[in-house]
Design a protein around this motif. Structure first.
Motif, PDB file in Angstrom:
ATOM      1  N   PHE A   1       0.844  -1.189   0.000  1.00  0.00           N
ATOM      2  CA  PHE A   1       0.000   0.000   0.000  1.00  0.00           C
ATOM      3  C   PHE A   1       0.881   1.242   0.000  1.00  0.00           C
ATOM      4  CE2 PHE A   1      -2.299   3.463   2.074  1.00  0.00           C
ATOM      5  CZ  PHE A   1      -3.416   3.517   1.255  1.00  0.00           C
TER       6      PHE A   1
ATOM      7  N   GLU B   1       0.618   5.717  -0.386  1.00  0.00           N
ATOM      8  CA  GLU B   1      -0.266   6.886  -0.406  1.00  0.00           C
ATOM      9  C   GLU B   1      -0.464   7.399  -1.824  1.00  0.00           C
ATOM     10  OE1 GLU B   1      -1.972   8.143   1.933  1.00  0.00           O
ATOM     11  OE2 GLU B   1      -1.201   6.994   3.629  1.00  0.00           O
TER      12      GLU B   1
ATOM     13  N   LYS C   1       0.312   5.441  -4.979  1.00  0.00           N
ATOM     14  CA  LYS C   1      -0.202   4.421  -5.891  1.00  0.00           C
ATOM     15  C   LYS C   1      -1.417   3.681  -5.337  1.00  0.00           C
ATOM     16  CE  LYS C   1       3.651   2.121  -6.424  1.00  0.00           C
ATOM     17  NZ  LYS C   1       4.643   1.148  -6.934  1.00  0.00           N
ATOM     18  N   GLY C   2      -1.644   3.779  -4.034  1.00  0.00           N
ATOM     19  CA  GLY C   2      -2.718   2.999  -3.433  1.00  0.00           C
ATOM     20  C   GLY C   2      -2.284   1.550  -3.271  1.00  0.00           C
ATOM     21  N   THR C   3      -3.213   0.637  -3.413  1.00  0.00           N
ATOM     22  CA  THR C   3      -2.900  -0.791  -3.267  1.00  0.00           C
ATOM     23  C   THR C   3      -2.267  -1.322  -4.546  1.00  0.00           C
ATOM     24  OG1 THR C   3      -4.744  -1.083  -1.739  1.00  0.00           O
ATOM     25  CG2 THR C   3      -3.861  -3.065  -2.785  1.00  0.00           C
TER      26      THR C   3
END
Length: 898
Positions: free
Chosen positions: A460, A462, A464-466
């Motif tokens: 995870f 901030e 690219k996200g998951t």
């Protein structure tokens, strides 16, 4: 004497060092002896000072650390002891939440309390505080019966658990049931509170097993400072309370761990106390002060004796070794002097100048080789395109990484990387709903066991996200440490493609299933129409022949009504199977929506709000108005039904949407413009396990006592949408409602209106009709119906015989009516053969159902009209007049032209 050390440049072969400086006449053995003694004695003095200043406190610290670790271990054991009982109570709570029958309480309670080591009693209490179920360790039925229906509504623990809606631990107490010190735990749920009494006697047994000496005291204190367990049970039996001791009092109210001194039974003790994390208890480990410092002084004295003896022996050995080494250097110097004097040199000593130089060169070459290997390995590591990370297998800390892993993890510099652990970049929950900490520990254990481990990991960020990584974990030795090298490859795109492929496979399976059901439905419709045709025809003719006032008139009318309903049902089946043959024309979907919503006025409950977002522009579809009306009415009716009890909001939205080449998730549509109809509600939603079945025919969720339907509503909607090369998707969440989105191709007008051919109805007398049908009941009924209409009929059950008759006397036939599906020669082949003989003769094709009707035009069948079975008399009469009038009109136009 001062010794000067220089770093000399690397010498080439044959170089000689000039002895142009005078050496002071101090013997080498004296120099080495003095320096050896100094080297041996000075560290001893230095270490003695360190022992006084640092080592003594260090020993005390180590003792504190050992006792603190012992306290932590005991705390974990206490928590484990309580957690076992908590898990049993939690299991009972989960069970009664699922199986609410009171008859099952006694069995599950007794089975759980007998398997638990420490649970003395389990109570099931309803929200009003009444005890509904009891299980005692002693299995005393009378006592259990007395406790059942006991009112615990005023119990503080019960009230606190109800108020906070979370598990609550009680203060310790002397149990009436078990007779020992116990603690209670209350676990609330929606309809019950499960409360259990936990005996703490096993803690005393455990503490007695780990006590190091008889003088050492190990105790468990509750939040009030009361001793609830100790290593021999002595202080527990006395109900000793230690809250008056200052450092214990401070620990109860303040920090989670502390140390201090106190008196216990007249002895000076050094205590170490730590608080448990599960429950507000404290673990106290106390050791007599004399034992603490006695071991320290014993260690210091023993260390001093050993160290002094070692230094003395080292000095003696250094003096002897210095003398021997000096003799070798003196021998080497003698040979050097002999070479300088030109004398014959004898054998060189074992340690001669050449060998020292060779040894230095070998060491230098070894150092160079090591540096080259390190630089080569570092080059491969740093420049690798695969992200590589070195981590500690215990703490999960990142120790090193190459540039590729810094870019992947979005770390600006190596100095920042070592501040993180691998868990800082990981999603908290991994695949399979496993905690990240537990799963990485399992993978590391497998890697340490087998040397290699490959797995997928969820990260995870901030930014690219998951995202997903393919991880390869390799263990290796670095000195005395075991480290792990982790290589990671970003496989997010691959995971997305796999999910998309699975979704497409799911859609394909659903489409094939619906196609198979549609084919079956079409075949049933064909056979059903053939059976219904003679029933409807004979009943209609019989009704017309009956005189007014006949008793048979009403039964025949009911037969006709039943046939009409059956005919409508067949039409619905054909719509579902997408094989109806209705004529399509451009229609405004907005008007159909307005008609449906207008028809709902006065029928929708007042607790349902209707919101409409329909633009007056666009929404043009090439379709049958009845089909669009059916789609809207079915979706709206289903939405209203789901909200009938609780109320909610019904939203209907219509908009034009352009589907690009990438498409939309879940849709199987070609790129272009579509009209999107969205019908959503705020009802209970559709359960995930039945979402794949809602479009199946005759599937319904309406139970007994509810409004029943045919179960064909959504099946027909699905069939209509697919027949228009559209698609439908469903989005639903339990408790949040459902939304149906229908996508239909938008119609673009070409500017050429459809041409209509006028025709007239007239009584044609003397018309000779060639009738062909392989079903004898149908043939007889049709023959009688046509004769009643005043036509002359020649009927045949075989296409070959009919064609032979037409070839023989074709001039006498004015019209041909033939069935489509017949053995040996089908109706379309018969029509084509007849048209080759007489191109202008009108032909009517009758069919119960056939896929070819949908795929081809009437001109492809060489016919002028198509009638769907069952055929009523009025429809047959109008169709005959229509085809005859069309041909009469064409003949008149040709005459006028001439």
């Amino acid at each position: 004497m001062q010794i000067e050390i220089r770093i000399l440049p690397k010498l080439k072969a044959g170089n000689i060092l000039p002895l142009n400086k005078k050496i002071k006449k101090n013997k080498l053995r004296h120099i080495l002896s003095r320096q050896s003694i100094s080297i041996a004695v000075l560290p001893f003095i230095f270490l003695t000072l360190i022992a006084m200043v640092w080592l003594f406190p260090r020993f005390v610290k180590d003792t504190e650390y050992q006792n603190t670790e012992l306290s932590r271990m005991i705390a974990l054991k206490v928590e484990s002891h309580l957690l076992k009982s908590k898990s049993v109570l939690q299991g009972v709570s989960n069970y009664i939440r699922i199986f609410t029958e009171k008859s099952n309480y006694e069995l599950i309670l007794h089975s759980q309390i007998q398997t638990s080591e420490s649970l003395e009693a389990i109570y099931i209490i309803n929200p009003d505080g009444k005890v509904e179920g009891v299980a005692l360790k002693t299995m005393n039925p009378g006592q259990e019966k007395d406790l059942t229906a006991l009112d615990l509504s005023g119990n503080p623990l019960f009230r606190k658990a109800i108020r906070k809606k979370q598990p609550i631990w009680s203060d310790t107490f002397l149990s009436v049931i078990g007779g020992g010190i116990s603690v209670a735990l209350a676990i609330p749920s929606e309809h019950h509170v499960v409360m259990g009494e936990i005996d703490l006697g096993l803690l005393t047994q455990y503490l007695g097993q780990i006590a190091a000496t008889k003088e050492q005291a190990i105790m468990v204190l509750d939040r009030r400072g009361q001793v609830i367990a100790d290593h021999d049970g002595y202080f527990t039996a006395q109900q000793l309370n230690l809250s008056h001791i200052p450092f214990i009092e401070d620990s109860l109210a303040g920090p989670s761990a502390s140390t201090g001194e106190f008196k216990l039974n007249g002895k000076e003790m050094k205590g170490y106390i730590i608080r448990t994390s599960l429950i507000d208890w404290n673990i106290l480990v106390a050791t007599p002060k004399k034992e603490v410092y006695q071991s320290i002084w014993t260690g210091v004295i023993l260390f001093s004796i050993i160290f002094i003896t070692t230094v003395a022996l080292s000095v003696l050995g250094a003096v002897v070794l210095a003398r021997r080494l000096a003799l070798k250097f003196e021998n080497l110097a003698g040979h050097t002097r002999d070479i300088a004097a030109g004398k014959q040199v004898g054998e060189w000593p074992v340690f001669q100048v050449f060998e020292f130089k060779k040894l230095a060169n070998d060491i230098q070459q070894m150092a160079d080789a090591i540096r080259e290997r390190e630089a080569y390995s570092r080059l491969i590591f740093e420049d690798s395109p695969i992200p590589l990370l070195v981590m500690d297998p215990v703490s999960f800390k990142c120790l090193d990484g190459n540039e590729a892993v810094l870019r992947l993890l979005e770390i600006p510099h190596h100095t920042e990387l070592i501040k993180y652990s691998i868990l800082d970049f990981s999603a908290d929950v991994q695949a399979g709903k496993m905690d990240a900490d537990a799963r990485i520990r399992d993978h590391i254990d497998q890697s340490l066991k087998h040397g290699f481990q490959n797995y997928e990991w969820v990260f995870f960020s901030e930014i690219k996200g998951t995202w997903y990584g393919d991880i390869s974990l390799v263990s290796f030795q670095h000195g005395r440490k075991t480290l792990l090298q982790m290589s990671m490859i970003d496989i997010t795109k691959r995971k997305i493609e796999e999910a998309r492929r699975k979704n497409l496979e799911k859609q394909l399976i659903q489409a094939r299933k619906m196609e198979s059901i549609g084919t079956l439905a079409g075949g049933i419709a064909h056979d059903f129409n053939n059976l219904l045709f003679p029933i409807l025809g004979f009943a209609e003719m019989a009704l017309n022949d009956l005189p007014d006032g006949s008793e048979l008139k009403h039964p025949l009318e009911e037969v006709l009504k039943g046939c009409s309903k059956a005919k409508d049902l067949v039409d619905k089946i054909l719509i579902f199977s997408r094989q109806d043959n209705k004529k399509h024309k451009p229609i405004q979907a907005q008007r159909v929506i307005d008609e449906v919503l207008f028809s709902l006025k006065g029928k929708v409950p007042e607790n349902i709000e209707i919101k409409k977002d329909v633009s007056n522009s666009g929404g043009l579809i090439m379709a049958d108005a009845g089909h669009i009306h059916l789609i809207v009415s079915n979706l709206v009716a289903n939405a209203v039904f789901t909200m009938k009890k609780e109320g909610g909001c019904l939203a209907v939205k219509l908009e034009d949407i352009q589907i690009l080449s990438g498409g939309l998730p879940g849709l199987n549509l070609v790129p272009g413009w579509y009209v999107c109809l969205n019908v959503s509600d705020t009802g209970p939603g559709i359960a995930p396990e039945i979402q794949d079945m809602i479009f199946d025919p005759y599937f319904s969720t309406r139970g007994k006592g509810e409004e029943k339907g045919t179960g064909l509503g959504l099946s027909m909607v699905h069939g209509i949408v697919k027949s228009y090369q559209g698609d439908i998707i469903v989005e639903s969440r339990m408790g949040k409602g459902a939304a149906f989105s229908v996508y239909l191709p938008r119609f673009v007008s070409t500017g050429h209106p459809e041409k209509k051919i006028p025709y007239e109805f007239s009584d044609e007398q003397g018309v000779h009709i060639l009738l062909v049908d392989d079903e004898k009941p149908n043939l007889s009924m049709m023959e009688q119906m046509l004769e009643n209409l005043g036509y002359q009929v020649s009927s045949y059950t075989n296409g070959f015989y009919a064609l032979e008759a037409f070839e023989t006397v074709n001039a006498s036939f004015d019209l041909v009516i033939t069935d489509l599906v017949m053995p040996r020669m089908s109706g379309d082949l018969l029509a084509g053969s007849i048209k080759k003989i007489v191109p202008d003769i009108p032909i009517i094709l009758c069919t119960g159902f056939s896929e070819r009707i949908e795929e081809r035009d009437m001109s492809d069948f060489h016919v002028d009209a198509i009638l769907k079975k069952p055929i009523i008399k009025e429809e047959l009469a109008k169709t005959i007049l229509k085809v005859l009038n069309i041909y009469n009109l064409n003949e008149n136009q040709e005459v006028d032209h001439e």
